[in-house]
Scaffold this motif. Structure first.
Motif, PDB file in Angstrom:
ATOM      1  N   THR A   1     -15.360  -5.705  -6.114  1.00 20.52           N
ATOM      2  CA  THR A   1     -14.016  -5.748  -6.680  1.00 20.52           C
ATOM      3  C   THR A   1     -13.311  -4.403  -6.663  1.00 20.52           C
ATOM      4  OG1 THR A   1     -15.054  -5.476  -8.827  1.00 20.52           O
ATOM      5  CG2 THR A   1     -14.457  -7.705  -8.189  1.00 20.52           C
TER       6      THR A   1
ATOM      7  N   LEU B   1      -5.869  -2.710  -1.295  1.00 23.18           N
ATOM      8  CA  LEU B   1      -4.834  -3.585  -1.853  1.00 23.18           C
ATOM      9  C   LEU B   1      -4.885  -4.969  -1.233  1.00 23.18           C
ATOM     10  CD1 LEU B   1      -1.720  -1.333  -2.358  1.00 23.18           C
ATOM     11  CD2 LEU B   1      -3.362  -2.175  -4.028  1.00 23.18           C
TER      12      LEU B   1
ATOM     13  N   LYS C   1      -7.885  -6.813  -2.491  1.00 22.04           N
ATOM     14  CA  LYS C   1      -7.784  -7.246  -3.888  1.00 22.04           C
ATOM     15  C   LYS C   1      -6.883  -8.466  -4.041  1.00 22.04           C
ATOM     16  CE  LYS C   1      -8.737  -2.685  -5.724  1.00 22.04           C
ATOM     17  NZ  LYS C   1      -8.169  -1.443  -6.289  1.00 22.04           N
TER      18      LYS C   1
ATOM     19  N   ASN D   1     -11.771  -1.870 -21.118  1.00 19.38           N
ATOM     20  CA  ASN D   1     -10.890  -2.720 -20.318  1.00 19.38           C
ATOM     21  C   ASN D   1     -10.116  -1.926 -19.264  1.00 19.38           C
ATOM     22  OD1 ASN D   1      -7.933  -4.638 -20.952  1.00 19.38           O
ATOM     23  ND2 ASN D   1      -9.549  -5.039 -19.497  1.00 19.38           N
TER      24      ASN D   1
ATOM     25  N   VAL E   1     -11.033  -0.682 -16.627  1.00 20.35           N
ATOM     26  CA  VAL E   1     -11.384  -1.038 -15.247  1.00 20.35           C
ATOM     27  C   VAL E   1     -10.417  -2.059 -14.661  1.00 20.35           C
ATOM     28  CG1 VAL E   1     -13.858  -0.575 -15.471  1.00 20.35           C
ATOM     29  CG2 VAL E   1     -12.986  -2.852 -15.951  1.00 20.35           C
ATOM     30  N   PHE E   2      -9.727  -2.759 -15.533  1.00 25.42           N
ATOM     31  CA  PHE E   2      -8.726  -3.729 -15.083  1.00 25.42           C
ATOM     32  C   PHE E   2      -7.810  -3.128 -14.010  1.00 25.42           C
ATOM     33  CE2 PHE E   2      -4.414  -5.404 -15.500  1.00 25.42           C
ATOM     34  CZ  PHE E   2      -4.634  -6.764 -15.332  1.00 25.42           C
ATOM     35  N   MET E   3      -7.429  -1.870 -14.247  1.00 31.60           N
ATOM     36  CA  MET E   3      -6.540  -1.191 -13.293  1.00 31.60           C
ATOM     37  C   MET E   3      -7.092  -1.224 -11.873  1.00 31.60           C
ATOM     38  SD  MET E   3      -5.769   2.313 -15.328  1.00 31.60           S
ATOM     39  CE  MET E   3      -4.507   2.848 -14.190  1.00 31.60           C
ATOM     40  N   LYS E   4      -8.418  -1.190 -11.779  1.00 31.72           N
ATOM     41  CA  LYS E   4      -9.013  -0.977 -10.467  1.00 31.72           C
ATOM     42  C   LYS E   4      -9.194  -2.249  -9.666  1.00 31.72           C
ATOM     43  CE  LYS E   4     -12.001   2.487 -10.133  1.00 31.72           C
ATOM     44  NZ  LYS E   4     -13.188   3.330 -10.395  1.00 31.72           N
ATOM     45  N   TYR E   5      -9.198  -3.412 -10.295  1.00 37.35           N
ATOM     46  CA  TYR E   5      -9.410  -4.608  -9.483  1.00 37.35           C
ATOM     47  C   TYR E   5      -8.157  -5.455  -9.269  1.00 37.35           C
ATOM     48  CZ  TYR E   5     -10.248  -7.300 -13.864  1.00 37.35           C
ATOM     49  OH  TYR E   5     -10.155  -7.887 -15.102  1.00 37.35           O
ATOM     50  N   ILE E   6      -7.024  -5.061  -9.833  1.00 37.01           N
ATOM     51  CA  ILE E   6      -5.806  -5.811  -9.519  1.00 37.01           C
ATOM     52  C   ILE E   6      -5.134  -5.201  -8.293  1.00 37.01           C
ATOM     53  CG2 ILE E   6      -5.402  -6.653 -11.851  1.00 37.01           C
ATOM     54  CD1 ILE E   6      -3.348  -4.432 -12.200  1.00 37.01           C
ATOM     55  N   PRO E   7      -4.431  -6.014  -7.530  1.00 37.99           N
ATOM     56  CA  PRO E   7      -3.835  -5.518  -6.289  1.00 37.99           C
ATOM     57  C   PRO E   7      -2.537  -4.758  -6.525  1.00 37.99           C
ATOM     58  CG  PRO E   7      -3.414  -7.858  -6.509  1.00 37.99           C
ATOM     59  CD  PRO E   7      -4.241  -7.459  -7.688  1.00 37.99           C
ATOM     60  N   VAL E   8      -2.604  -3.720  -7.350  1.00 37.32           N
ATOM     61  CA  VAL E   8      -1.441  -2.863  -7.575  1.00 37.32           C
ATOM     62  C   VAL E   8      -1.916  -1.436  -7.355  1.00 37.32           C
ATOM     63  CG1 VAL E   8       0.269  -2.104  -9.254  1.00 37.32           C
ATOM     64  CG2 VAL E   8      -0.556  -4.454  -9.326  1.00 37.32           C
ATOM     65  N   PRO E   9      -1.221  -0.659  -6.523  1.00 37.82           N
ATOM     66  CA  PRO E   9      -1.679   0.706  -6.263  1.00 37.82           C
ATOM     67  C   PRO E   9      -1.881   1.477  -7.557  1.00 37.82           C
ATOM     68  CG  PRO E   9       0.190   0.169  -4.876  1.00 37.82           C
ATOM     69  CD  PRO E   9       0.007  -0.981  -5.800  1.00 37.82           C
TER      70      PRO E   9
ATOM     71  N   TYR F   1      -7.060   7.417  -5.977  1.00 39.11           N
ATOM     72  CA  TYR F   1      -8.322   6.678  -6.077  1.00 39.11           C
ATOM     73  C   TYR F   1      -9.438   7.560  -6.621  1.00 39.11           C
ATOM     74  CZ  TYR F   1      -5.888   2.897  -3.944  1.00 39.11           C
ATOM     75  OH  TYR F   1      -4.992   1.894  -3.738  1.00 39.11           O
TER      76      TYR F   1
ATOM     77  N   ASP G   1     -12.210   7.728 -10.570  1.00 43.21           N
ATOM     78  CA  ASP G   1     -13.669   7.648 -10.452  1.00 43.21           C
ATOM     79  C   ASP G   1     -14.385   7.515 -11.797  1.00 43.21           C
ATOM     80  OD1 ASP G   1     -13.800   7.579  -7.798  1.00 43.21           O
ATOM     81  OD2 ASP G   1     -14.432   9.658  -7.473  1.00 43.21           O
TER      82      ASP G   1
ATOM     83  N   ILE H   1     -15.328   3.443 -15.160  1.00 44.27           N
ATOM     84  CA  ILE H   1     -16.256   2.370 -14.790  1.00 44.27           C
ATOM     85  C   ILE H   1     -16.821   1.735 -16.056  1.00 44.27           C
ATOM     86  CG2 ILE H   1     -17.025   2.982 -12.481  1.00 44.27           C
ATOM     87  CD1 ILE H   1     -19.360   4.501 -13.853  1.00 44.27           C
TER      88      ILE H   1
END
Ligand SMILES: Nc1ncnc2c1ncn2[C@@H]1O[C@H](COP(=O)(O)OP(=O)(O)O)[C@@H](O)[C@H]1O
Ligand SMILES: [Mg+2]
Lengths: 241, 553
Positions: free
Chosen positions: A49, A71, A74, B402, B404-412, B546, B550, B553
């Motif tokens: 993910t 992107l 995801k 929570n 980590v939410f930022m990292k798995y949604i398709p928003v830069p 990105y 790091d 997590i």
């Protein structure tokens, strides 16, 4: 489709939490990722993910590399993390609308989709309350609804049955089956054998970061009988029920 | 009693260890010692210096006894303000209450331990601001041993009454929280009431200053007893203790101290009786009442409306800030409250110098207002006010696990960082507008200067927000059990202060360098400087978006 190619990860230098993992989850398949606590299931899912960087290897989701095109990759999956305690201060409906905005769901589809999902899980009447007031199971359900809103082609869940009552657990399994039937992919982790037995087309077993088995459930039972060390593992997994 | 002491210990350790955890592992005790030591020395020095000057002046006109009343009154006020801010958190919003209630503890033990926590944390500061001046008094007036003993007792006794009083008020307010189904709204309401009290307090204290610095003040200073009389009328303990500290008669001292102790003990008994009735009602309501309202079933059509992602993301940030009383108090409110309190105090201060607005205007008319120096001072003031805006420095940590939410949604991630600092920038701009409004009212700046100041300050705000979110990304605090650990006991909060100091230093340097420069030109140069810095930092965030995540997590 999810392709995991020669993936390794270590949190601490010299200790690989996931070691040279290779897996391919095909379209239309429910894949159960089995293993005792601490085996590396969550670590693997975090790499799929994009939460964790991949040390070695690569992961493709519908052909898009999570490393090189994060992107695009995801956009191809919906994710249910192991802890559903998120956005506690938002109301259920606010959370779902936020997810709808994130995944850019057109307005005319939102109402139907949200009503369909939340009514099936019987949380429709709670949508106007803050998620903080939900029970563990209800939180799990709203997160699942958020992940399914965008009708993702790949559905990734980390220990999704934990905290669900039998009825909801049954509903969730039904939804997974429907999802797979329509040609999409379901990838979920669990440490409970029974769940995997009834639901999965194929299972993979991970122990101490290494994949020790991939195949159907029947093949797995066969193999456990032949191999003593695997039988121990089998016990370990069953015991965790 | 043993249980109470143990509980107190646990509560205190809990709140202290939150800080420890962040200091790193092995070198922590040394560096912490150094930091606190330096801070302590700095403040102690400051207090010694101030009280020496004040006492020296008073001794020359033989009115040194005023000093005692002043310090005791100050301790009292200090305790009130601090309890207002800490009680609601200590009493209601610590998560350990949840685990505490099922344990075989008597209600009074829990209340006593919680009250002790408030008292102990207050004594730490009160010993600094109370004991040092009183010791100075003892030295300068050549007091005997009786004075020092009495003084210690006074410092211990005076803060107790305000702590009890404010706690009871807070418990009273919170016990209604159970009655109202809608918990979050009620919490907001309770918070608002506390704020009103704070503002009212700051108004009334500045009014008092007003009285004291007028002509009457001169008369009162001559009749020293008058001043003390005025203050001690309000609070009996202070009344007795002043008497005890200033008399030459040992018997009077003993009698007066005993009176003070009796009053305090009596209040304490009453406090325990009342609080046992109302505390747990509110506590249980707060822990388990959780934002359920059930007023409206089904969803209205308009709630399905979609909005642009930036709107809904920033909206989400504001909602989670405003609906959480701790974050609201620590992150959002200071941006509004601090400038307002400052305005009130400056206003009162100015008019108490015997200056009406005509005189101020006259004075202002003679001063060269439209200069680079004045502009820089205003920017410095803005920078000072805004160092208490903790939104960006906690932007990541507030989400906890929570995040980590930022990292798995398709928003830069870059976009999400920007959405997360927008609330910080907005609150920064609110502060800018309040400050500039105040400056305009007093100084009558030219409209061009105002606009330029607004632009420069806004860029400053963007720069600060970017730097702060970088720091939070590099040193996030994601596993916490109480919001307090993020919004208060978080060492990262020192960075906004450091940034502001640095920035004020830069401003001073610029004034030194470009003393006689035209104000527009000077502000233009500043604007260019900040724009360049902002672009550079922004590019850094964009290029490393990105890598910066790091630690999440
Ligand atoms: N944040 C972390 N830091 C260091 N080690 C970790 C971290 N998270 C997990 N691990 C280690 O990695 C291994 C795999 O953990 P995980 O993937 O969470 O297992 P599970 O199969 O139960 O989900 C464990 O040995 C665990 O101790
Ligand atoms: Mg796990």
């Amino acid at each position: 489709m999810i392709e995991i190619k020669n993936v390794s990860k270590s949190y601490v230098k010299g200790k690989k939490s996931v070691d040279d993992l290779n897996l391919e989850i095909k379209n239309g398949e429910i894949f159960g990722f089995l293993g005792p606590n601490g085996a590396g299931k969550t670590t693997t899912i975090r790499m799929i993910t994009g939460i964790l960087n991949i040390d070695e290897g690569d992961i493709l989701i519908d052909g898009k590399s999570i490393k090189k095109e994060p992107l695009e990759a995801k956009k191809n999956f919906g994710f249910v993390p192991d802890s559903p305690d998120m956005f506690l201060k938002l109301k259920g409906i606010e959370y779902l609308m936020f997810m709808a905005d994130v995944y850019d769901i057109p307005q005319d589809k939102r109402k139907d989709k949200i009503e369909e999902l939340t009514k099936k899980f019987e949380i429709y009447n709670d949508l106007n309350n803050q998620i903080q007031s939900y029970s563990h199971g209800m939180r799990q359900k709203i997160v699942i609804c958020g992940a399914l809103l965008a009708e993702p082609k790949n559905w990734i869940l980390d220990e999704p049955m934990t905290g669900l009552d039998p009825k909801s657990s049954y509903d969730l399994k039904e939804m997974m089956r429907q999802h797979a039937k329509s040609g999409k992919t379901v990838f979920f982790s669990t440490h409970i054998l029974e769940v995997a037995e009834k639901l999965c087309d194929r299972v993979g077993i991970i122990n101490k970061g290494k994949l020790v088995f991939v195949g159907t459930f029947d093949e797995m039972k066969q193999k456990f009988k032949e191999n003593a060390s695997l039988e121990d593992l089998f016990l370990e997994i069953t015991e965790k029920q | 009693m043993k249980k109470v002491i143990k509980l107190t210990n646990i509560f205190l350790k809990n709140s202290l260890s939150n800080m420890d955890a962040q200091m790193g592992i092995s070198t922590k005790s040394k560096s912490r010692f150094l930091l606190y030591g330096l801070l302590f020395l700095y403040f102690a020095g400051l207090i010694i210096y101030l009280s020496y000057n004040l006492l020296d002046g008073l001794i020359q006109i033989q009115q040194e006894e005023i000093f005692i009343g002043m310090i005791l009154f100050m301790i009292f006020g200090f305790a009130i303000v601090q309890t207002i801010f800490s009680s609601i958190n200590v009493l209601y919003f610590t998560k350990d209450s949840e685990y505490l209630l099922p344990l075989p503890l008597k209600p009074y033990q829990i209340i006593l331990a919680r009250t002790n926590v408030m008292l102990v944390s207050e004594y730490l500061i009160i010993f600094l601001v109370g004991c040092i001046p009183l010791i100075m008094y003892g030295i300068l007036t050549g007091a005997g041993i009786v004075y020092y003993i009495t003084m210690l007792l006074a410092v211990i006794l005076v803060p107790i009454l305000p702590v009890l009083l404010i706690s009871i008020i807070v418990m009273g307010i919170m016990s209604f929280a159970k009655l109202t189904k809608n918990r979050s709204k009620f919490q907001l309401f309770a918070t608002a009431i506390l704020l009103v009290i704070v503002v009212a307090l700051s108004i009334s204290t500045s009014n008092m200053q007003d009285d004291l610095t007028n002509e009457e003040m001169a008369q009162m200073l001559v009749k020293a007893n008058g001043t003390i009389e005025m203050i001690k009328g309000y609070i009996p303990t202070i009344d007795y203790l002043i008497e005890a500290l200033t008399t030459n008669n040992l018997l009077t001292t003993i009698v007066e101290v005993l009176k003070a102790i009796a009053i305090t003990a009596l209040s304490f008994v009453m406090y325990m009786l009342i609080s046992q009735k109302i505390y747990f009602k509110g506590l249980v309501g707060n822990l388990f009442g959780g934002g359920a309202s059930h007023t409206q079933k089904g969803i209205k059509q308009k709630e399905y409306k979609n909005s642009k992602l930036y709107k809904s993301y920033v909206g989400k940030e504001f909602k989670s800030l405003a609906r959480n009383p701790v974050f609201l108090m620590q992150c959002l409110i200071p941006a509004i409250l601090i400038p307002i309190i400052m305005v009130i105090i400056t206003y009162a201060g100015l008019s108490s110098d015997g200056m009406g607005f005509e005189q101020i205007n006259q004075m202002v008319g003679q001063m060269p207002i439209n200069t680079f120096m004045v502009a820089c001072i205003i920017l410095g003031v803005i920078q000072f006010f805004t160092m208490f805006i903790y939104i960006a420095i906690t932007a990541i940590s507030r989400d906890g696990e929570n995040a980590v939410f930022m990292k798995y949604i398709p928003v830069p991630l870059y976009k999400q960082y920007i959405y997360k600092i927008i609330p910080n920038i907005i609150m920064y701009m609110v502060t800018i507008i309040i400050t500039l409004g105040m400056a305009e009212y007093i100084l009558h700046l030219s409209i061009t200067t105002l606009i330029l100041l607004f632009v420069v300050a806004t860029i400053m705000g963007v720069l600060q927000s970017l730097v702060m979110i970088i720091i939070d990304l590099k040193r996030p605090k994601l596993s916490w059990d109480s919001e307090y650990a993020v919004a208060k006991q978080n060492l990262n909060l020192i960075f906004p202060v450091l940034f502001s100091m640095l920035n004020i230093g830069i401003m001073v340097g610029m004034v030194g360098l470009l003393k006689n420069i035209n104000v527009y030109l000077g502000l233009g140069i500043l604007a260019i400087l900040y724009i360049v810095a902002t672009i550079a930092i922004n590019r850094y965030v964009y290029n490393n978006q990105y890598k910066l995540a790091d630690k999440i997590i």
